[in-house]
Each structure stands twice: as structure tokens, then as C-alpha cells.
Design a protein around this motif. Structure first.
Motif, PDB file in Angstrom:
ATOM      1  N   TRP A 128     -33.089  41.516  49.053  1.00 18.30           N
ATOM      2  CA  TRP A 128     -33.950  42.487  48.373  1.00 18.30           C
ATOM      3  C   TRP A 128     -33.909  43.777  49.155  1.00 18.30           C
ATOM      4  CZ3 TRP A 128     -34.950  37.363  48.647  1.00 18.30           C
ATOM      5  CH2 TRP A 128     -35.312  36.704  47.480  1.00 18.30           C
TER       6      TRP A 128
ATOM      7  N   ASP B 105     -31.655  44.550  45.564  1.00 22.79           N
ATOM      8  CA  ASP B 105     -30.295  44.177  45.172  1.00 22.79           C
ATOM      9  C   ASP B 105     -29.259  45.184  45.637  1.00 22.79           C
ATOM     10  OD1 ASP B 105     -31.336  46.099  43.399  1.00 22.79           O
ATOM     11  OD2 ASP B 105     -30.147  45.366  41.723  1.00 22.79           O
TER      12      ASP B 105
ATOM     13  N   TYR C  70     -29.656  35.829  49.535  1.00 26.98           N
ATOM     14  CA  TYR C  70     -30.347  36.552  48.470  1.00 26.98           C
ATOM     15  C   TYR C  70     -31.078  37.708  49.139  1.00 26.98           C
ATOM     16  CZ  TYR C  70     -28.802  32.773  45.644  1.00 26.98           C
ATOM     17  OH  TYR C  70     -27.981  31.888  44.986  1.00 26.98           O
TER      18      TYR C  70
ATOM     19  N   ALA D  16     -27.323  44.498  48.777  1.00 28.94           N
ATOM     20  CA  ALA D  16     -26.307  43.441  48.758  1.00 28.94           C
ATOM     21  C   ALA D  16     -24.929  43.976  48.361  1.00 28.94           C
ATOM     22  CB  ALA D  16     -26.726  42.333  47.791  1.00 28.94           C
ATOM     23  N   LYS D  17     -24.862  45.219  47.939  1.00 26.98           N
ATOM     24  CA  LYS D  17     -23.591  45.795  47.475  1.00 26.98           C
ATOM     25  C   LYS D  17     -22.746  46.290  48.644  1.00 26.98           C
ATOM     26  CE  LYS D  17     -25.181  47.362  42.953  1.00 26.98           C
ATOM     27  NZ  LYS D  17     -24.213  46.718  42.089  1.00 26.98           N
TER      28      LYS D  17
ATOM     29  N   ARG E 129     -34.753  46.263  54.070  1.00 26.50           N
ATOM     30  CA  ARG E 129     -34.222  45.144  53.286  1.00 26.50           C
ATOM     31  C   ARG E 129     -34.615  43.822  53.927  1.00 26.50           C
ATOM     32  NH1 ARG E 129     -30.953  48.066  56.283  1.00 26.50           N
ATOM     33  NH2 ARG E 129     -29.365  47.136  57.586  1.00 26.50           N
TER      34      ARG E 129
ATOM     35  N   ASP F  40     -30.127  52.849  38.480  1.00 30.35           N
ATOM     36  CA  ASP F  40     -29.894  52.476  39.875  1.00 30.35           C
ATOM     37  C   ASP F  40     -29.676  53.695  40.762  1.00 30.35           C
ATOM     38  OD1 ASP F  40     -30.305  49.817  39.437  1.00 30.35           O
ATOM     39  OD2 ASP F  40     -28.173  49.288  39.353  1.00 30.35           O
TER      40      ASP F  40
ATOM     41  N   PRO G 134     -35.439  44.153  42.302  1.00 31.44           N
ATOM     42  CA  PRO G 134     -34.495  43.103  41.901  1.00 31.44           C
ATOM     43  C   PRO G 134     -33.788  42.526  43.132  1.00 31.44           C
ATOM     44  CG  PRO G 134     -34.153  45.111  40.613  1.00 31.44           C
ATOM     45  CD  PRO G 134     -35.115  45.454  41.714  1.00 31.44           C
ATOM     46  N   VAL G 135     -33.330  41.301  43.011  1.00 33.86           N
ATOM     47  CA  VAL G 135     -32.628  40.622  44.098  1.00 33.86           C
ATOM     48  C   VAL G 135     -31.119  40.677  43.851  1.00 33.86           C
ATOM     49  CG1 VAL G 135     -32.816  38.351  42.999  1.00 33.86           C
ATOM     50  CG2 VAL G 135     -32.526  38.484  45.472  1.00 33.86           C
ATOM     51  N   GLY G 136     -30.369  40.769  44.938  1.00 33.75           N
ATOM     52  CA  GLY G 136     -28.912  40.702  44.872  1.00 33.75           C
ATOM     53  C   GLY G 136     -28.432  39.481  45.624  1.00 33.75           C
ATOM     54  N   ARG G 137     -27.168  39.174  45.463  1.00 31.97           N
ATOM     55  CA  ARG G 137     -26.601  37.992  46.122  1.00 31.97           C
ATOM     56  C   ARG G 137     -25.344  38.428  46.853  1.00 31.97           C
ATOM     57  NH1 ARG G 137     -26.233  34.208  41.850  1.00 31.97           N
ATOM     58  NH2 ARG G 137     -24.451  35.387  41.178  1.00 31.97           N
TER      59      ARG G 137
ATOM     60  N   VAL H 247     -30.070  38.175  38.890  1.00 33.68           N
ATOM     61  CA  VAL H 247     -29.668  37.075  39.765  1.00 33.68           C
ATOM     62  C   VAL H 247     -30.769  36.016  39.756  1.00 33.68           C
ATOM     63  CG1 VAL H 247     -29.187  36.452  42.163  1.00 33.68           C
ATOM     64  CG2 VAL H 247     -28.277  38.587  41.225  1.00 33.68           C
TER      65      VAL H 247
END
Length: 192
Positions: A126, A128, A124, A131-132, A172, A146, A112-115, A43
Motif C-alpha cells: 500500500w 499500489d 501486498y 508496487a510498480k 508505504r 493515478d 488501493p493495494v498492489g502486488r 488486487v
């Protein structure tokens, strides 16, 4: 031929037949177990998000809870805990109990970062994995890498909570697309 010889011959023929049956119909694991799920591309974060991230990292490198708290207070709606304890007081309490917020933030930003879209804006987040959606966090739906990261981050108890439908239960942080620091929660019970 003795009956024991006949029995032995029958067993050998039976085993041979079983071996032939396995050769003609091999047992294969489901396809989902033989291939690694696709890894999404990294991302990219907007400049405003990266600027805020760098500001936060500046405070964490200095070990300044006061500066970090002042920075957090300058971000409308920022959340560090659900009890309403002032950020500095809450983080100081954590530090005295062995959890250093500065070190935790540094560790988060190494992930890693997620969106994720939330109420019409993009956040954004952290790591990632936070973010799921809960259904996408079930280990069997993740890549092997993962899966290991998830277990390392939240442990087996956290994975069990996800299997029960809960959202990511670990530490997070999130920054909105405009650079506003949204939250930094540790994922402790009551801190979700």
C-alpha cells in the motif's frame, strides 16, 4: 487597384489557403495522449494478509504505538527505519515531530493495494503505486486518476525523483502473502 488593396487581397487568399491546408491535414495528438491507460483490476489479498491488515488497523484505531511496536517486533525482519532505532522509539519521535504513524497507516490502508514478487514471495503493498517499477510510475504511463494520486502522495519533487529512475519515494507498507508484516517506511530521505 492600390498596392494596399492588393496586399490585403493577397493576405486574405494566403490565410484562406492556410485554412484549407489545415482542413485537409488536421493536427492530431499522439494516441497515447487521447486515451486513458487501462486501469488494472483490483488486487485481491489472501486471508492471511487481510488478517494482518486488520490487526494493524486495530492498533492504529486505538492509537497504540506500544502495541503496534510489539506487533511489528513479532514479524521477523520487519523494517520501520534504516538507522536501527527501535520501532516504538522511532514512531514516538515521529509523533512528536507531527507525523502520527497511526494516522499514516490508516491513510495507507485506505489506498488501493498492489502486488509485487520479491525474493520468491508475493508482497501486498500500500499504496499500489509503490508496487510498480520506476519506469511504470512515469506519469504519462499512468491513468489520469493515478497521475493525480501520485502527485498528491509524493508531490512534484517525488515525481521528479521517479523521472530520474528512483523507485517510489513516498510512505508505504507491505505485508507478505503469509501474513508477515514486512515494512512500514515513511519515504523520508534516508528511509527508503
Amino acid at each position: 487597384m492600390k498596392w494596399s488593396d492588393a496586399l490585403l487581397a493577397g493576405l486574405v487568399l494566403g490565410l484562406a489557403a492556410c485554412g484549407q491546408a489545415q482542413e485537409t491535414q488536421p493536427l492530431l495528438p499522439p494516441e497515447s495522449m487521447t486515451r486513458d491507460p487501462e486501469v488494472p483490476p483490483p488486487v485481491e489479498v489472501p486471508a492471511a494478509v487481510e488478517s494482518t491488515r486488520q490487526d494493524i488497523l486495530g492498533f492504529t484505531k486505538r492509537g497504540s504505538l506500544s502495541g503496534l511496536a510489539r506487533f511489528a517486533e513479532g514479524n521477523e525482519g520487519f523494517v520501520s527505519n534504516l538507522e536501527g532505532t527501535p520501532h516504538r522509539e522511532f514512531w514516538d519521535l515521529l509523533r512528536r515531530t507531527g507525523i502520527d504513524p497511526n494516522l499514516k497507516l490508516k491513510a495507507l490502508f485506505d489506498q488501493p493495494v498492489g502486488r509485487r514478487d520479491v525474493d520468491g514471495e508475493t508482497w501486498y503493498i500500500w499504496p499500489d503505486l509503490a508496487a510498480k517499477d520506476p519506469g511504470d510510475l512515469i506519469p504519462e504511463k499512468l491513468s489520469f486518476q493515478d497521475r493525480k494520486r501520485l502527485r498528491d502522495l509524493i508531490g512534484e519533487d517525488g515525481v521528479n525523483r521517479i523521472r530520474q529512475g528512483e523507485a517510489y519515494p513516498g510512505m508505504r507498507t507491505a505485508i507478505a502473502e503469509d501474513g508477515r508484516w514486512v515494512y512500514f517506511v515513511l519515504g523520508l530521505d534516508g528511509e527508503e
